[in-house]
Design an enzyme around this catalytic site. Structure first.
Site, PDB file in Angstrom:
ATOM      1  N   GLU A   1       0.824  -1.202   0.000  1.00 42.68           N
ATOM      2  CA  GLU A   1       0.000   0.000   0.000  1.00 42.68           C
ATOM      3  C   GLU A   1       0.862   1.259   0.000  1.00 42.68           C
ATOM      4  O   GLU A   1       0.607   2.211  -0.745  1.00 42.68           O
ATOM      5  CB  GLU A   1      -0.936   0.015   1.223  1.00 42.68           C
ATOM      6  CG  GLU A   1      -1.937  -1.124   1.265  1.00 42.68           C
ATOM      7  CD  GLU A   1      -1.436  -2.337   2.034  1.00 42.68           C
ATOM      8  OE1 GLU A   1      -2.271  -3.129   2.483  1.00 42.68           O
ATOM      9  OE2 GLU A   1      -0.188  -2.492   2.173  1.00 42.68           O
TER      10      GLU A   1
ATOM     11  N   GLU B   1      -3.837  -5.855  17.643  1.00 39.71           N
ATOM     12  CA  GLU B   1      -2.743  -6.487  16.925  1.00 39.71           C
ATOM     13  C   GLU B   1      -1.761  -7.112  17.912  1.00 39.71           C
ATOM     14  O   GLU B   1      -1.118  -8.120  17.607  1.00 39.71           O
ATOM     15  CB  GLU B   1      -2.020  -5.476  16.026  1.00 39.71           C
ATOM     16  CG  GLU B   1      -1.097  -6.129  15.005  1.00 39.71           C
ATOM     17  CD  GLU B   1      -0.624  -5.165  13.928  1.00 39.71           C
ATOM     18  OE1 GLU B   1      -1.221  -5.150  12.837  1.00 39.71           O
ATOM     19  OE2 GLU B   1       0.342  -4.425  14.190  1.00 39.71           O
TER      20      GLU B   1
END
Length: 547
Positions: free
Chosen positions: A218, A360
């Site tokens: 990205e 996460e």
């Protein structure tokens, strides 16, 4: 490899078994009764340290609860885990790495040794380069390719290379240079790039490309689009790239191949996880926005909370207590989520930042030894600033069927005092926590003259736990303390569960599969598809309709 050795599985520990039994007393009592039994409860269950005040009195706990939770921390080797981290031992066992985000804010002159090298000295060498560069941008000394000063900063990153800088910029906007524009691009969706650059002059724009490997799909896709946009606006001269791009990376060959002068590459280390990196070179955009002095104040706030976490006894240790309370609710009350509710508009991105930090880190299904966990880990963190959230999801928290512990965050003073606004804001903080804890009975509703048919709809059961965190005013130092508080809260939870809070293999599978699908979407001829029937059909449907 250094790692705390635990003699028994979590659910077999004495304190865990005692907590299971102790939990049952809260089926027969509630917060209203606990406050009635102890008139001093509201002042007893508080803690003040590192410039933060914590009221945790509105929780399902007694002195016995705290005693058992502290025993669980001891039985789980939490003290050893903390010491191992601060010593730089390789507690990220799946990647054989140290975990030293605390080194990023350790004062100059102190030492933390990793593989024979003083990493604190390395950190400050990068910080000093960042400070010089930031000053050159803010002062107008640095000029773009056409000779114009830089007025626009765009950070290109994703995950920890985006969420930290975005959150910090929004949180510290009061201290930022208002003559400059700061934008952030993370999504590979072209809209993110187009809207961030639509109204900017390339001659006055600097891009910070933040990618440790300089290979994140990205980030590099957006960086190449940024380079095309810049060159199109500046006549195609490739030399312009070096005056309008800098990198936060460790991959000098790829940075140079892109056209960025490696003298303007700011590095960091594999012992810094992305979600723990906002106070590293990843914070370059933050330093440019608020200036080096304010950035060092941010680091000092981090360090003050680090020292508290490292040295305070667990019964007076704010991150430890909050982490233990999260364990208590997640594993003994079945709470699946935690609501983060900052009553400070500048902290509007703080809940989103914590989502990555917490989920996460602790969204894991195996222990440090690779065995399946036997309890739920990693609750879902979410939230919005008050008072907006009150007119959105508070209905579910107050009268829904979900059990949702809440953290309220507020400040004694406003950075933008205006009439009675701040009094109204803080009244809502205190009232919401009060309503969640104590509710309103059918008798109280009836005494207000409510028709009998409406009584069930107007009753608030209460007995819903919350913490209130207060500080004087939102400063760079205070922000550092808050972020470090939650970092160490997460560490505490992970240590109890015996999981690795510092790897993130779960993000890899989708990336690998996407690399196989990309050429199939772009192929000029009909590709051979060997996925499942759903994925095959979706690829064919997209190819048919994208033109």
């Amino acid at each position: 490899m250094p790692m705390t050795s635990l003699s028994s599985p979590l659910i077999e520990r004495t304190s865990w078994k005692k907590l299971l039994i102790h939990r049952k007393i809260f089926d027969q009592t509630n917060l209203k009764e606990l406050f009635h039994q102890d008139p001093e409860r509201g002042t007893k269950w508080t803690l003040q340290s590192a410039g933060l005040f914590l009221d945790y009195s509105k929780n399902h706990l007694t002195e016995e609860t705290i005693k058992l939770l502290l025993s669980l921390a001891d039985e789980s080797g939490l003290r050893d885990r903390i010491d191992e981290m601060f010593r730089g031992e390789r507690i990220n066992t799946s990647e054989n790495r140290s975990v030293l985000h605390v080194a990023l804010r350790t004062p100059k002159g102190e030492k933390i040794m990793v593989d024979g090298e003083d990493v604190v000295a390395q950190v400050h060498a990068v910080l000093e380069r960042m400070a010089r560069f930031s000053h050159s941008i803010r002062s107008g000394e640095w000029r773009g390719h056409s000779g114009k000063p830089i007025k626009n900063i765009i950070n290109i990153g994703i995950g920890g290379s985006d969420l930290g800088p975005v959150m910090a910029y929004e949180a510290l906007r009061h201290y930022s240079d208002r003559f400059m524009t700061f934008r952030f691009i993370s999504n590979v969706d072209a809209t993110d790039f187009v809207e961030a650059t639509r109204d900017l002059d390339p001659a006055e724009t600097l891009f910070i490309v933040a990618s440790k490997t300089f290979g994140t799909l990205e980030t590099l896709t957006n960086a190449h689009s940024a380079r095309d946009w810049l060159l199109q606006g500046l006549g195609g001269d490739q030399r312009a790239v070096a005056k309008h791009f800098v990198a936060v990376s460790t991959n000098a060959p790829k940075v140079a191949a892109f056209g960025i002068d490696t003298a303007n590459m700011f590095g960091f280390w594999d012992w810094v996880g992305g979600r723990y990196s906002m106070d590293s070179a990843i914070g370059l955009s933050t330093m440019i926005a608020i200036g080096a002095d304010h950035f060092y104040q941010l680091l000092a706030g981090f360090h003050e909370m680090d020292e508290h976490f490292k040295n305070a006894p667990f019964e007076a240790n704010m991150p430890v207590l909050l982490g233990l309370l999260s364990i208590w609710y997640n594993n003994f009350f079945g709470a699946q989520t935690v609501a983060i509710l900052p009553y400070e508009q500048y902290l509007k991105r703080f809940p989103a930042y914590l989502q990555q930090l917490t989920m996460e880190s602790n969204g894991k299904h195996v222990t440090l030894h690779g065995e399946e966990v036997t309890v739920n880990t990693g609750p879902i963190y979410w939230g919005e600033p008050g008072t907006n959230g009150q007119h959105s999801f508070y209905q579910l928290i107050h009268q829904g069927t979900r059990f949702i512990p809440c953290d309220f965050i507020a400040f004694y003073k406003s950075l933008n005092p205006l009439g009675t606004h701040h009094d109204l804001l803080l009244s809502n903080v205190f009232a919401q926590a009060q309503a969640l804890a104590f509710g309103k009975t059918a008798q109280e509703v009836q005494a207000e003259g409510t028709p009998t048919s409406l009584l069930p709809h107007r009753v608030f059961k209460g007995n819903r736990p919350s913490n209130i965190l207060l500080a004087d005013v939102l400063t760079p130092s205070t922000l550092g303390k808050l972020v470090a508080l939650y970092e160490h809260n997460v560490f505490t939870q992970g240590a109890i569960w015996g999981i690795n809070s510092f790897d993130q293999w779960g993000v890899e599978l989708g990336k690998v599969l996407a690399q196989k699908i990309i050429p199939q979407l772009q192929s000029s001829s009909e590709p051979m598809l060997n996925h499942d029937s759903s994925t095959n059909h979706l690829i064919s449907l997209y190819r048919k309709n994208k033109i």
